[in-house]
Write a protein that holds these residues in place. Structure first.
Motif, PDB file in Angstrom:
ATOM      1  N   SER A   1       0.862  -1.187   0.000  1.00  0.00           N
ATOM      2  CA  SER A   1       0.000   0.000   0.000  1.00  0.00           C
ATOM      3  C   SER A   1       0.902   1.241   0.000  1.00  0.00           C
ATOM      4  O   SER A   1       2.119   1.128   0.070  1.00  0.00           O
ATOM      5  CB  SER A   1      -0.888   0.007   1.248  1.00  0.00           C
ATOM      6  N   ASP A   2       0.294   2.395  -0.047  1.00  0.00           N
ATOM      7  CA  ASP A   2       1.080   3.631  -0.108  1.00  0.00           C
ATOM      8  C   ASP A   2       1.394   4.199   1.274  1.00  0.00           C
ATOM      9  O   ASP A   2       1.954   5.278   1.375  1.00  0.00           O
ATOM     10  CB  ASP A   2       0.326   4.691  -0.941  1.00  0.00           C
ATOM     11  N   HIS A   3       1.021   3.482   2.318  1.00  0.00           N
ATOM     12  CA  HIS A   3       1.207   4.037   3.665  1.00  0.00           C
ATOM     13  C   HIS A   3       2.650   3.924   4.129  1.00  0.00           C
ATOM     14  O   HIS A   3       3.330   2.935   3.855  1.00  0.00           O
ATOM     15  CB  HIS A   3       0.305   3.316   4.660  1.00  0.00           C
ATOM     16  N   GLY A   4       3.069   4.930   4.871  1.00  0.00           N
ATOM     17  CA  GLY A   4       4.401   4.907   5.462  1.00  0.00           C
ATOM     18  C   GLY A   4       4.447   3.936   6.628  1.00  0.00           C
ATOM     19  O   GLY A   4       3.398   3.454   7.075  1.00  0.00           O
ATOM     20  N   PRO A   5       5.650   3.647   7.139  1.00  0.00           N
ATOM     21  CA  PRO A   5       5.787   2.652   8.207  1.00  0.00           C
ATOM     22  C   PRO A   5       4.961   2.970   9.462  1.00  0.00           C
ATOM     23  O   PRO A   5       4.346   2.079  10.045  1.00  0.00           O
ATOM     24  CB  PRO A   5       7.278   2.665   8.528  1.00  0.00           C
TER      25      PRO A   5
END
Lengths: 295, 222
Positions: free
Chosen positions: B107-111
Motif C-alpha cells: 500500500s502507499d502508507h508509510g511505516p
C-alpha cells in the motif's frame, strides 16, 4: 514515488536477509568458485601479456657479421642492405653497443661483467617491408649469402610463438568463462526456484490480497543480483589469495633471474567488471527462473 | 456496490457452478449467501475479486466490470476489497502482526501509518496484545479474527467472507459474526457466504439462497 522506493528498499532488505542465510551464502560461494577460474586465468594472462609486451613482436632480422670483418666490408654490407627494396630499415649495432645493451639486461649483468673480452660481433638489425613468414624466410636466406655475414636470426619468432600461445589461452579462457557464465545462471536459476517454492504460500496470499506481479517478483530479482555480486566478490577474493600464494614462489624464481617480476592482481576496471558481470548474470538467472516459475 | 447480471460460471471440466445469477448489493448493506455445499457460494464470492472470471454475464464492483479487467488491473481491485478466505490463508511462519502487515506492504502508507493501522485492526478483532504470537498458537476463532483483521487493515469499503464460521463452535461463530456486523454498522458493505442457516436467521439480514448454481431467493432486498 516514495511508496515505490519504500517497496524497493523493503525488497532489497529482504533479499539481503535471505542472502545472509546459509543457503544464500553457499550459492554465492559456488558462484565465486566457478567464476574464480576464468577470473584467475584472465589475471594470469594479463600478467603474461604484460611480460610479453616488453618483448618486440615486430618481425626483425639480426644480421651478424664475422668477428674479423673489416670496416670496409661492414660499410659495403650496410649499403647492400639499404639498397635492397625488401628492407624498410637497417640499423647498425656495433659490438660495443650490443655489449652495453646486454649489460643492461636484468639478471645477466654480472655474467657479462665477468667476461674478459667482448664476445659479440657487429650486427645489423633489419626490418622487412613484407612481414609475412615466407617473405622473411626468403630475405633471411638471401642475407645469409652476403659476404661478411656469419648468421641471420629472426628475432621475433619466439615472441610470436608466445603471443600465439597466449591467443589460444585467451580463446580457451573465453570459452571457459562463457561455460561458467551459464553455470552461474543455472545456479541462480535453481536457487530462485527453491526460494519460490519455499515462499509459495506467501506468494499466493499476496496475490489474493492485491500484490502486483512486480511486487512479488522484485525480491527474487534482487536476490539473484546480490547473489551474483557476492559471487563476483568471492571470485576476486579467491583470485587475490591464489595470486598471493603463487607470488611467494614467483618471487623466488624471478629473483634467481635478477628480476623483480610479480603476478599482479586484476586492475580496478577489470575487478569491477568481474563483479558487475557476475551480478548481471545472477539477475539474468533470477529473471529466467521467475519468468518460468511465477506465471 | 456489487451487481451480478445473468452471471454464469462453467469450469474447464464442464461443471456449471453458477447459472443466470442476477442480484445487486447496495453500499452499506449486509447480506448472506447461503446454500448447501456445492451450491456455488464460493464460486460466487470468487467472482468479486476476479479470482475467477464469469463465463457469461457481468460482475460489477463499484461500477467496474471485473470480468473484463486486465490482469494487471486486478491487484488494484483487490486492494480495495477485504477478503476473508474459507481456509483463512494465514502465513504460519510469520507472527500475528506480520500477517496483518502483509497487505500494507504494497500500500502507499508509510511505516508509522502502517503500524498504526495494523494495531487498530488487531484491536477491532480483539487480538491486540497477541502481535508477537504465531498464528498456530491461536485458537480457531482467533485465527479467523486474525484473517478478518488482515482483510480490514486497508479499510476496504466491501468485505467478502467465505464461510468465516466454518469449524467454529457456536460461541466463536457468533463472535465472528458480531465483528462483521460491527464493521457493517460503520458503513462497510459485507457479503458473507455460509451454510449455517440458523446463524443467518438470527441476524434477520438479507439472504441470497443458492441452489444448484441458481439464485433461489434473495435477488432483491426484502
Amino acid at each position: 514515488m516514495i511508496a515505490w522506493l519504500r517497496q524497493h528498499r523493503r525488497a532489497l532488505a529482504g533479499a539481503i536477509a535471505r542472502l545472509a542465510k546459509a543457503s544464500g551464502l553457499a550459492s554465492a560461494i559456488v558462484i565465486g568458485v566457478a567464476l574464480s577460474l576464468p577470473a584467475g586465468g584472465y589475471a594470469l594472462l594479463e600478467n603474461l601479456r604484460g611480460l610479453a609486451g616488453r618483448l618486440t613482436l615486430e618481425p626483425r632480422l639480426s644480421v651478424f657479421l664475422r668477428p674479423e670483418a673489416k670496416r670496409a666490408e661492414t660499410e659495403a654490407l650496410g649499403a647492400a642492405l639499404r639498397a635492397d627494396a625488401r628492407i624498410a630499415a637497417a640499423r647498425f649495432v656495433p659490438r660495443e653497443e650490443a655489449l652495453r645493451e646486454l649489460k643492461a639486461t636484468e639478471g645477466i649483468a654480472e655474467v657479462v661483467a665477468a667476461l674478459e673480452r667482448n664476445p659479440l660481433p657487429d650486427a645489423f638489425v633489419v626490418s622487412a617491408k613484407d612481414q609475412g613468414a615466407a617473405a622473411l624466410d626468403a630475405l633471411a636466406a638471401d642475407l645469409r649469402r652476403l659476404p661478411a655475414v656469419v648468421h641471420v636470426q629472426a628475432d621475433a619468432d619466439w615472441a610470436r610463438r608466445l603471443a600465439a600461445l597466449a591467443g589460444i589461452a585467451r580463446l580457451a579462457l573465453a570459452f571457459l568463462a562463457a561455460l561458467l557464465g551459464f553455470a552461474l545462471i543455472a545456479v541462480t536459476f535453481n536457487t530462485i526456484r527453491l526460494q519460490i517454492l519455499t515462499r509459495r504460500e506467501e506468494i499466493e496470499v499476496s496475490r489474493l490480497i492485491g500484490a502486483t506481479d512486480a511486487f512479488i517478483r522484485r525480491p527474487f530479482y534482487y536476490l539473484g543480483l546480490l547473489q551474483g555480486l557476492a559471487g563476483g566478490g568471492v571470485a576476486l577474493a579467491i583470485v587475490a589469495t591464489g595470486l598471493a600464494l603463487l607470488n611467494g614462489e614467483v618471487r623466488v624464481l624471478a629473483e634467481s633471474y635478477g628480476s623483480a617480476f610479480r603476478l599482479a592482481f586484476l586492475g580496478p576496471v577489470d575487478a569491477v567488471a568481474v563483479v558487475l558481470l557476475s551480478g548481471l548474470l545472477g539477475w539474468l538467472g533470477a529473471f529466467l527462473s521467475v519468468s518460468r516459475h511465477l506465471r | 456496490m456489487v451487481s451480478f447480471s445473468a452471471v454464469a460460471k462453467r469450469y474447464p471440466g464442464g461443471e456449471e457452478a453458477l447459472r443466470e445469477v442476477s442480484f445487486s448489493i447496495a453500499a452499506g448493506e449486509l447480506a448472506f449467501v447461503t446454500g448447501r455445499s456445492g451450491a456455488g457460494k464460493s464460486t460466487l464470492l470468487k467472482l468479486i475479486p476476479a479470482i475467477e472470471r464469469p463465463s457469461a454475464g457481468s460482475v460489477l464492483v463499484n461500477g467496474q466490470n471485473v470480468g473484463a479487467l486486465k490482469r494487471t488491473a486486478i491487484p488494484y481491485l483487490r486492494r480495495n476489497l477485504g477478503l476473508v478466505f474459507q481456509d483463512q490463508k494465514l502465513l504460519y511462519d510469520r507472527s500475528v502482526y506480520e500477517n496483518v502487515m502483509l497487505p500494507l506492504a504494497f500500500s502507499d502508507h508509510g511505516p508509522r501509518e502502517a503500524a498504526r493501522r495494523a494495531r487498530a485492526a488487531l484491536d477491532k478483532v480483539g487480538l491486540l496484545g497477541r502481535e508477537k504470537a504465531n498464528p498456530i498458537q491461536l485458537s480457531g476463532g482467533e485465527q479467523q479474527r486474525l484473517a478478518i483483521a488482515r482483510a480490514v487493515v486497508n479499510r476496504p469499503s466491501l468485505l467478502v467472507a467465505d464461510e468465516p464460521t466454518a469449524n467454529l463452535d457456536a460461541e466463536s461463530a457468533a463472535r465472528i459474526l458480531e465483528i462483521f456486523v460491527a464493521f457493517n454498522q460503520v458503513g462497510v458493505t459485507v457479503l458473507i457466504a455460509t451454510h449455517d442457516q440458523s446463524l443467518v436467521e438470527r441476524y434477520g439480514e438479507r439472504v441470497l439462497r443458492l441452489a444448484d448454481g441458481r439464485l433461489a431467493s434473495g435477488a432483491t432486498p426484502a
